[in-house]
Write a protein that holds these residues in place. Sequence first.
Motif, short mmCIF file in Angstrom:
data_model
loop_
_atom_site.label_atom_id
_atom_site.label_comp_id
_atom_site.label_asym_id
_atom_site.label_seq_id
_atom_site.Cartn_x
_atom_site.Cartn_y
_atom_site.Cartn_z
N GLU A 296 -38.21 -9.06 42.69
CA GLU A 296 -39.52 -9.69 42.68
C GLU A 296 -39.48 -11.11 43.22
O GLU A 296 -40.45 -11.61 43.77
N GLN A 297 -38.33 -11.77 43.07
CA GLN A 297 -38.15 -13.14 43.55
C GLN A 297 -37.66 -13.18 45.00
O GLN A 297 -37.35 -14.24 45.52
N GLY A 298 -37.55 -12.00 45.62
CA GLY A 298 -37.14 -11.95 47.02
C GLY A 298 -35.65 -11.92 47.26
O GLY A 298 -35.20 -12.07 48.40
N VAL A 299 -34.88 -11.72 46.21
CA VAL A 299 -33.42 -11.66 46.35
C VAL A 299 -33.05 -10.30 46.95
O VAL A 299 -33.58 -9.27 46.56
N LYS A 300 -32.15 -10.31 47.89
CA LYS A 300 -31.61 -9.07 48.45
C LYS A 300 -30.54 -8.56 47.49
O LYS A 300 -29.61 -9.27 47.14
N ILE A 301 -30.67 -7.31 47.06
CA ILE A 301 -29.68 -6.67 46.21
C ILE A 301 -28.95 -5.64 47.07
O ILE A 301 -29.56 -4.72 47.59
N VAL A 302 -27.66 -5.82 47.24
CA VAL A 302 -26.85 -4.95 48.09
C VAL A 302 -25.87 -4.17 47.23
O VAL A 302 -25.01 -4.77 46.57
N LEU A 303 -26.03 -2.86 47.22
CA LEU A 303 -25.05 -2.02 46.52
C LEU A 303 -23.86 -1.79 47.45
O LEU A 303 -24.04 -1.49 48.63
N CYS A 304 -22.67 -1.91 46.90
CA CYS A 304 -21.44 -1.75 47.69
C CYS A 304 -20.57 -0.70 46.99
O CYS A 304 -20.40 -0.74 45.78
N SER A 305 -20.05 0.22 47.80
CA SER A 305 -19.30 1.31 47.18
C SER A 305 -18.39 2.01 48.18
O SER A 305 -18.59 1.91 49.39
N GLY A 306 -17.46 2.74 47.66
CA GLY A 306 -16.66 3.65 48.47
C GLY A 306 -17.42 4.95 48.70
O GLY A 306 -17.02 5.77 49.52
N ARG A 307 -18.49 5.13 47.98
CA ARG A 307 -19.30 6.35 48.10
C ARG A 307 -20.06 6.37 49.43
O ARG A 307 -20.34 5.32 50.00
N PRO A 308 -20.47 7.57 49.85
CA PRO A 308 -21.35 7.66 51.01
C PRO A 308 -22.78 7.28 50.60
O PRO A 308 -23.09 7.16 49.41
N PHE A 309 -23.64 7.10 51.58
CA PHE A 309 -25.03 6.71 51.34
C PHE A 309 -25.71 7.65 50.34
O PHE A 309 -26.37 7.19 49.41
N ALA A 310 -25.53 8.95 50.52
CA ALA A 310 -26.18 9.92 49.64
C ALA A 310 -25.75 9.74 48.18
O ALA A 310 -26.54 10.02 47.27
N GLY A 311 -24.56 9.25 47.95
CA GLY A 311 -24.08 9.03 46.60
C GLY A 311 -24.68 7.80 45.94
O GLY A 311 -24.57 7.63 44.73
N LEU A 312 -25.31 6.94 46.73
CA LEU A 312 -25.95 5.74 46.19
C LEU A 312 -27.46 5.85 46.11
O LEU A 312 -28.11 5.10 45.38
N GLU A 313 -28.04 6.78 46.86
CA GLU A 313 -29.50 6.90 46.91
C GLU A 313 -30.17 7.00 45.54
O GLU A 313 -31.17 6.30 45.31
N PRO A 314 -29.68 7.81 44.61
CA PRO A 314 -30.36 7.89 43.31
C PRO A 314 -30.40 6.53 42.58
O PRO A 314 -31.39 6.18 41.97
N TYR A 315 -29.32 5.76 42.69
CA TYR A 315 -29.26 4.46 42.04
C TYR A 315 -30.16 3.45 42.75
O TYR A 315 -30.78 2.61 42.09
N MET A 316 -30.23 3.54 44.06
CA MET A 316 -31.12 2.66 44.82
C MET A 316 -32.57 2.90 44.40
O MET A 316 -33.32 1.95 44.15
#
Length: 99
Positions: free
Chosen positions: A33-53
């Motif tokens: 809400e304050q305009g901060v970019k939140i970047v998830l970083c992982s060894g997982r592929p994109f599909a493995g992060l989509e639910p959390y995003m």
Amino acid sequence: MIKLVALDTDGTLLNSQNKILDSTKQVVKKALEQGVKIVLCSGRPFAGLEPYMKELGITSTEQYVVTLNGAITRNAQGKVLTQDLISNKNYKKLTEFAR
């Protein structure tokens, strides 16, 4: 002023049950809400992060994710922004060398 927060997923963002704590969700929501970019970083592929995003509200083209241990950077819509992969030929050479 904080502009970007990069979060490792496994063992950092996610607890031992692969869940995001409610308190963490609240803090991430406030940061977004304050305009901060939140970047998830992982060894997982994109599909493995989509639910959390989706769970965190990281969905816009102005939010990012780093996958496969840094090999690919995408926006939250999935568009590849950077890619640094090795060829299959070099992978096989490295594997053989390691053995």
